[in-house]
Design an enzyme around this catalytic site. Structure first.
Site: not given
Length: 282
Positions: A179, A237
Site C-alpha cells: 500500500r 496509517c
C-alpha cells in the site's frame, strides 16, 4: 511506566486490592469474518470476555463518523469522555485495554486515553488470546468514573504537521508495504504515500504470537529506519488505528511519537496533496 502488560501480570493485578479498569476493544479492519459473517465486536464480547471488562466500540466511541477528516477521525470528546466514565475510568485508577489479539483497537484506546491526559494506561500484550484465565459473559456495571479528557498540546498531527515532519524528522507509514508503494489500494482514492514518509509496517513490530518484540529489538528496528534519540517521530496509517499500534511499539522501545490521526484516508481524499509511489520515500 511500561506501555504494555503481560497476561500473568494482569491476572495478578486483577486479584489485588486495587485492580485496574479493564476495557475490551475488539475490532477489526474488515467487517467480514472468515465465514463471511459481519464482524461484531460487541457480540464477541458478550460471548466471553475477561471478568470485569467493559466493551468499548471503536467506531462509535473512539472515533467520529467518517468524512473529510478520514475514516476514523478523532472522537467527539464529550462522547469519548462519557464512554470512558461509563466504563469506570477515573484519573487516579490504572487502565488496561485489550482486543482480539491484533492489538490495533486496543492501541487506539491507549493512545486516546494517554493523549487526553490519563496517566496510567497499558495494553494487554497479545490481547485476549494471551489470556489463560477464565472468561465471563455477564456485563458488569462499574461505578461511574471521573475521567475528563483534556487533549494535550502535542502528540496529534494534522495533514500539514505530518508533511512538515516528513521533512524535519521521521514520518513512519505503518501500512503494509504494497500500500505504501502504491501497488494496491483496496480502500482509499489513490495508492502511495506521503512524500518523505518511510515504510514501516506495524505488523513487523510483533512476533507470530501477536506479542511485541523485545524493546531492544524494536529500538534497533526503528534505528534502522532513521529514528534516533533526538529525532522528532510521527506515524500514520490508513485511518489512525494501526498507526496507534506503531506509536505503542515506539513507546515500548522508549521512543515518543506523534500520531497523524486522519492518516492516508484523509491525506489521499484531497487531490491537491502530493502523492509519492514506489519504494523511495520521495
Amino acid at each position: 511506566m511500561n506501555a504494555i502488560i503481560s497476561a500473568s501480570e494482569l491476572a495478578s493485578e486483577l486479584a489485588g486490592e486495587h485492580p485496574p479498569v479493564l476495557l475490551d476493544v475488539r475490532w477489526q479492519l474488515s467487517t467480514a469474518t472468515a465465514n463471511g459473517e459481519p464482524f461484531d465486536g460487541r457480540a464477541e464480547y458478550l460471548a466471553g470476555h475477561i471478568p470485569g471488562a467493559v466493551f468499548v466500540d471503536l467506531d462509535k466511541e473512539l472515533a467520529s463518523a467518517p468524512g473529510e477528516r478520514g475514516r476514523h477521525p478523532l472522537p467527539d470528546l464529550g462522547v469519548f469522555g462519557a464512554a470512558m466514565r461509563r466504563a469506570g475510568v477515573s484519573a487516579g485508577r490504572p487502565v488496561v485495554v485489550y482486543d482480539g489479539g491484533l492489538g490495533w483497537g486496543a492501541a487506539r484506546a491507549w493512545w486516546l486515553l494517554r493523549w487526553t491526559g490519563h496517566p496510567d494506561v497499558r495494553v494487554l500484550d497479545g490481547g485476549l488470546p494471551a489470556w489463560a484465565g477464565p472468561l465471563e459473559t455477564s456485563v458488569p456495571s462499574p461505578a461511574e468514573g471521573d475521567f475528563e479528557p483534556v487533549p494535550a498540546a502535542s502528540g496529534a498531527l494534522d495533514a500539514d504537521g505530518a508533511a512538515a515532519l516528513a521533512r524535519s524528522g521521521v514520518l513512519l507509514d505503518a501500512r503494509a508495504g504494497e500500500r505504501y508503494r502504491g501497488e494496491v489500494e483496496p480502500i482509499d482514492r489513490v495508492g502511495g504515500h506521503i512524500p518523505g514518509a518511510v515504510s514501516a509496517p506495524t505488523t513487523e513490530n510483533v512476533g507470530p504470537d501477536g506479542r511485541f518484540r523485545p524493546a531492544e529489538e524494536l529500538a534497533a528496528r526503528f534505528k534502522e529506519l532513521g529514528v534516533s534519540a533526538d529525532t522528532p517521530v510521527g506515524v500514520y496509517c490508513g485511518s489512525g488505528v494501526s498507526g496507534a499500534h506503531e506509536v505503542l511499539a515506539l513507546a515500548v522501545a522508549g521512543i515518543p511519537a506523534d500520531l497523524y490521526v486522519g492518516s492516508w484516508s484523509e491525506w489521499s481524499s484531497d487531490p491537491s496533496r502530493p502523492v509519492a509511489v514506489g519504494p523511495d520515500p520521495q
